[in-house]
Design a protein around this motif. Structure first.
Motif, PDB file in Angstrom:
ATOM      1  N   ALA A 253     -29.770 -53.019 -81.252  1.00 54.01           N
ATOM      2  CA  ALA A 253     -29.291 -53.297 -82.695  1.00 54.01           C
ATOM      3  C   ALA A 253     -29.191 -54.973 -82.557  1.00 54.01           C
ATOM      4  CB  ALA A 253     -27.670 -52.661 -82.628  1.00 54.01           C
ATOM      5  N   TYR A 254     -29.905 -55.520 -83.000  1.00 50.62           N
ATOM      6  CA  TYR A 254     -30.264 -56.991 -82.897  1.00 50.62           C
ATOM      7  C   TYR A 254     -29.003 -57.695 -83.686  1.00 50.62           C
ATOM      8  CZ  TYR A 254     -32.940 -61.494 -83.096  1.00 50.62           C
ATOM      9  OH  TYR A 254     -33.388 -62.847 -82.896  1.00 50.62           O
ATOM     10  N   TRP A 255     -28.082 -58.413 -82.826  1.00 51.89           N
ATOM     11  CA  TRP A 255     -26.985 -58.839 -83.533  1.00 51.89           C
ATOM     12  C   TRP A 255     -27.064 -59.865 -84.246  1.00 51.89           C
ATOM     13  CZ3 TRP A 255     -25.300 -63.929 -83.075  1.00 51.89           C
ATOM     14  CH2 TRP A 255     -25.996 -64.511 -82.093  1.00 51.89           C
ATOM     15  N   ILE A 256     -28.041 -60.888 -84.283  1.00 53.81           N
ATOM     16  CA  ILE A 256     -28.390 -61.934 -85.052  1.00 53.81           C
ATOM     17  C   ILE A 256     -28.801 -61.188 -86.301  1.00 53.81           C
ATOM     18  CG2 ILE A 256     -30.400 -63.350 -85.527  1.00 53.81           C
ATOM     19  CD1 ILE A 256     -29.209 -64.638 -83.350  1.00 53.81           C
ATOM     20  N   MET A 257     -29.546 -60.224 -86.457  1.00 50.95           N
ATOM     21  CA  MET A 257     -30.014 -59.584 -87.654  1.00 50.95           C
ATOM     22  C   MET A 257     -29.053 -58.866 -88.470  1.00 50.95           C
ATOM     23  SD  MET A 257     -31.569 -56.693 -88.495  1.00 50.95           S
ATOM     24  CE  MET A 257     -31.937 -56.098 -86.826  1.00 50.95           C
ATOM     25  N   LEU A 258     -28.270 -58.072 -87.587  1.00 45.89           N
ATOM     26  CA  LEU A 258     -27.285 -57.198 -88.086  1.00 45.89           C
ATOM     27  C   LEU A 258     -26.085 -57.751 -88.587  1.00 45.89           C
ATOM     28  CD1 LEU A 258     -27.958 -53.753 -86.295  1.00 45.89           C
ATOM     29  CD2 LEU A 258     -28.277 -54.151 -88.540  1.00 45.89           C
TER      30      LEU A 258
ATOM     31  N   ASP B 112     -28.642 -51.170 -76.930  1.00 43.73           N
ATOM     32  CA  ASP B 112     -28.727 -52.563 -76.372  1.00 43.73           C
ATOM     33  C   ASP B 112     -28.524 -53.324 -77.658  1.00 43.73           C
ATOM     34  OD1 ASP B 112     -30.627 -55.059 -76.399  1.00 43.73           O
ATOM     35  OD2 ASP B 112     -31.325 -53.676 -74.534  1.00 43.73           O
ATOM     36  N   ILE B 113     -28.257 -54.476 -77.379  1.00 47.56           N
ATOM     37  CA  ILE B 113     -27.502 -55.518 -78.631  1.00 47.56           C
ATOM     38  C   ILE B 113     -28.498 -56.742 -78.448  1.00 47.56           C
ATOM     39  CG2 ILE B 113     -25.813 -56.698 -77.018  1.00 47.56           C
ATOM     40  CD1 ILE B 113     -23.891 -55.672 -79.376  1.00 47.56           C
TER      41      ILE B 113
ATOM     42  N   LEU C   7     -20.948 -61.522 -75.409  1.00 46.35           N
ATOM     43  CA  LEU C   7     -21.533 -60.207 -75.611  1.00 46.35           C
ATOM     44  C   LEU C   7     -20.731 -59.227 -74.807  1.00 46.35           C
ATOM     45  CD1 LEU C   7     -25.379 -61.520 -75.059  1.00 46.35           C
ATOM     46  CD2 LEU C   7     -24.328 -60.603 -77.294  1.00 46.35           C
ATOM     47  N   LEU C   8     -20.247 -59.580 -73.762  1.00 50.21           N
ATOM     48  CA  LEU C   8     -19.539 -58.839 -72.992  1.00 50.21           C
ATOM     49  C   LEU C   8     -18.280 -58.067 -73.685  1.00 50.21           C
ATOM     50  CD1 LEU C   8     -19.452 -60.553 -69.647  1.00 50.21           C
ATOM     51  CD2 LEU C   8     -20.486 -58.630 -70.109  1.00 50.21           C
ATOM     52  N   ARG C   9     -17.735 -58.992 -74.600  1.00 53.61           N
ATOM     53  CA  ARG C   9     -16.501 -58.697 -75.259  1.00 53.61           C
ATOM     54  C   ARG C   9     -17.073 -57.684 -76.438  1.00 53.61           C
ATOM     55  NH1 ARG C   9     -14.987 -60.364 -79.892  1.00 53.61           N
ATOM     56  NH2 ARG C   9     -16.260 -62.389 -80.101  1.00 53.61           N
ATOM     57  N   LEU C  10     -18.042 -58.123 -77.123  1.00 56.78           N
ATOM     58  CA  LEU C  10     -18.619 -57.120 -78.158  1.00 56.78           C
ATOM     59  C   LEU C  10     -18.743 -55.788 -77.694  1.00 56.78           C
ATOM     60  CD1 LEU C  10     -21.483 -58.833 -80.204  1.00 56.78           C
ATOM     61  CD2 LEU C  10     -18.999 -58.419 -80.990  1.00 56.78           C
ATOM     62  N   ILE C  11     -19.495 -55.799 -76.794  1.00 54.68           N
ATOM     63  CA  ILE C  11     -19.814 -54.234 -76.031  1.00 54.68           C
ATOM     64  C   ILE C  11     -18.599 -53.636 -75.673  1.00 54.68           C
ATOM     65  CG2 ILE C  11     -21.124 -53.254 -74.304  1.00 54.68           C
ATOM     66  CD1 ILE C  11     -23.017 -55.493 -74.515  1.00 54.68           C
ATOM     67  N   ARG C  12     -17.548 -54.306 -74.960  1.00 53.39           N
ATOM     68  CA  ARG C  12     -16.353 -53.624 -74.592  1.00 53.39           C
ATOM     69  C   ARG C  12     -15.522 -52.982 -75.644  1.00 53.39           C
ATOM     70  NH1 ARG C  12     -16.051 -57.691 -69.925  1.00 53.39           N
ATOM     71  NH2 ARG C  12     -17.224 -56.370 -68.223  1.00 53.39           N
TER      72      ARG C  12
ATOM     73  N   MET D   6     -21.856 -55.181 -87.152  1.00 55.49           N
ATOM     74  CA  MET D   6     -22.436 -54.331 -87.421  1.00 55.49           C
ATOM     75  C   MET D   6     -23.328 -53.631 -85.985  1.00 55.49           C
ATOM     76  SD  MET D   6     -22.083 -52.945 -90.200  1.00 55.49           S
ATOM     77  CE  MET D   6     -23.308 -51.799 -90.418  1.00 55.49           C
ATOM     78  N   ALA D   7     -23.776 -54.655 -85.301  1.00 58.49           N
ATOM     79  CA  ALA D   7     -24.094 -54.341 -83.868  1.00 58.49           C
ATOM     80  C   ALA D   7     -23.385 -53.579 -82.996  1.00 58.49           C
ATOM     81  CB  ALA D   7     -24.686 -55.672 -83.270  1.00 58.49           C
ATOM     82  N   GLN D   8     -21.994 -54.039 -83.178  1.00 56.54           N
ATOM     83  CA  GLN D   8     -21.158 -53.018 -82.420  1.00 56.54           C
ATOM     84  C   GLN D   8     -20.971 -51.532 -82.940  1.00 56.54           C
ATOM     85  OE1 GLN D   8     -17.284 -55.357 -83.219  1.00 56.54           O
ATOM     86  NE2 GLN D   8     -16.815 -55.580 -80.889  1.00 56.54           N
ATOM     87  N   ILE D   9     -21.018 -51.549 -84.291  1.00 53.76           N
ATOM     88  CA  ILE D   9     -20.695 -50.053 -84.740  1.00 53.76           C
ATOM     89  C   ILE D   9     -22.008 -49.272 -84.580  1.00 53.76           C
ATOM     90  CG2 ILE D   9     -20.381 -48.512 -87.036  1.00 53.76           C
ATOM     91  CD1 ILE D   9     -18.712 -51.290 -88.045  1.00 53.76           C
TER      92      ILE D   9
END
Ligand code: V47
Length: 381
Positions: free
Chosen positions: A302-307, A322-323, A349-354, A311-314
């Motif tokens: 889920a490419y965060w730049i694009m999503l 993968d993000i 990135l660490l925060r988003l994923i956690r 949305m990449a988190q959800i």
């Protein structure tokens, strides 16, 4: 509030009855068909799709969400293709067009470079004058200067174009790029394999079968690659299903695709700017169906730049594991209206994923875990 005695059903709630048979196959880890794919695209039952995709995602990767510390490098935006889908490519005579010199490419690569960077993602336009030798020199120069960094470079479209210009086969072109230092290929340029749609959105690019054949050849000579699908423009559920089934068939043969990245069409500043942007519903559906159909491709990004980061988190609960990475300097989506940041720090990135309830694992391009000391990444951020 949920009481401790609350009866949590083990059965997922599947409201769309057409998905019941598909759920049984997913539970039994059976391959889904083209027709199953079309049925899923036609369904509005996003929670059922998410539930099934998450089941597969957790079977393969548990709670892990991967990210990497990478940098994008786009040596030129000059492009002979003029694709309607693209806002990045420019004609050579356009005053806004740019082409870096070899020294500039090597210098840009070093901006923000630290031991922390494990991957350079190098893609650009189809330049009418830059030769295969020039690109081989560029790659060899990057390897010489940044020996430990994985070079993920050139889409199948660029490879086919360089082969045509050099008047040699795709295989020879790939071999030359590999000997210069290319380690793997990114997944771009696949768009949608439907000829009907391709004629409208990217009529000067190689066709779908040439894209697949180039990927197959890359895999045969030992270069792994990613693969993509572009959705949210003029395609139908049938086109998307056909695209996924074709990627899956090549993967059955070669096993060379590492990660699949669904790419949401960004219409701003393109010749298709009248089309609406994709909705969150569409984005999550695409991630989920990609996970469910591509049973043989290990990772869904889920490419965060694009999503967008949200949305990449959800998406990490809808099939993605993968993000993408820090990126550092993104041009293709920002030229097409993306309002996301152009880079993220490792700690973001660490925060988003956690926050998404997943366990972050920093990876290299081959998905080997990267271990770091504090000092090794403070330089980059
Ligand atoms: O090749 C171009 C697409 C791709 C637009 O392999 C557009 O890890 C949407 O492939 N709207 C480049 N999409 C991006 C890409 C990629 C990104 C991140 C990771 C990886 C990987 C690959 O973007 C292009 C084209 O397919 N594209 N213009 C647009 N207006």
């Amino acid at each position: 509030m949920i009481s401790p005695t609350h009866n949590i059903s083990k059965q997922p709630v599947i409201e769309d009855r057409r998905l019941k048979a598909i759920y049984e196959k997913v539970e039994a880890a059976e391959r889904l068909s083209y027709d199953d794919s079309v049925t899923m695209y036609r369904s509005g039952d996003i929670l059922a799709l998410g539930y099934m995709a998450n089941l597969v995602r957790e079977r393969k990767h548990g709670d892990t969400t991967y990210f990497n510390v990478n940098r994008h490098i786009n040596p030129t935006d000059v492009c002979v293709a003029s694709c309607r889908l693209c806002a990045f490519g420019k004609k050579a005579k356009d005053p806004k067009a740019y082409t870096m010199s070899l020294e500039q490419v090597w210098e840009v690569a070093g901006k923000g470079y630290a031991e922390a960077v494990t991957e350079f993602h190098v893609v650009g336009g189809l330049h009418p004058e830059l030769s295969l030798d020039w690109f081989c020199q560029m790659i060899a120069g990057l390897k010489e200067r940044y020996a430990g960094v994985h070079l993920k470079a050139f889409t199948m479209v660029e490879v086919a174009f360089l082969a045509k210009r050099a008047k040699i086969s795709i295989r020879e072109t790939l071999e030359k790029l590999k000997s210069a230092g290319v380690d793997s290929l990114p997944g771009g340029g696949a768009e949608i394999f439907s000829e009907r749609v391709r004629r409208i959105i990217c009529d000067h690019k190689i066709d779908g079968s040439e894209w697949l054949e180039t990927a197959r050849t890359a895999h045969q000579i030992g270069l792994k690659s990613n693969c993509t699908v572009l959705y949210g423009h003029l395609e139908t559920p049938e086109d998307l299903s056909d695209h996924l089934v074709k990627l899956r068939a090549v993967q059955d043969e070669t096993g060379g695709f590492v990660t699949h990245i669904p790419l949401a069409f960004h219409p701003d500043n393109t010749a298709l700017s009248h089309l609406p942007k994709t909705s969150g519903f569409e984005d999550l559906k695409q991630i989920a169906i990609s996970r469910l159909m591509l049973d043989n491709i290990p990772h869904i990004k889920a490419y965060w730049i694009m999503l967008t980061p949200g949305m990449a988190q959800i998406a990490q609960r809808f099939g993605a594991n993968d993000i993408d990475g820090t990126v550092v300097e993104e041009k293709i989506y920002h030229d097409a209206g993306a309002t996301t940041a152009q880079h993220f720090r490792r700690k973001d990135l660490l925060r988003l994923i956690r926050e998404a309830g997943r366990e972050p694992v920093e990876r290299d391009t081959a998905y080997r875990p990267v271990t770091r000391t504090e000092s090794a990444f403070t330089v980059l951020v």
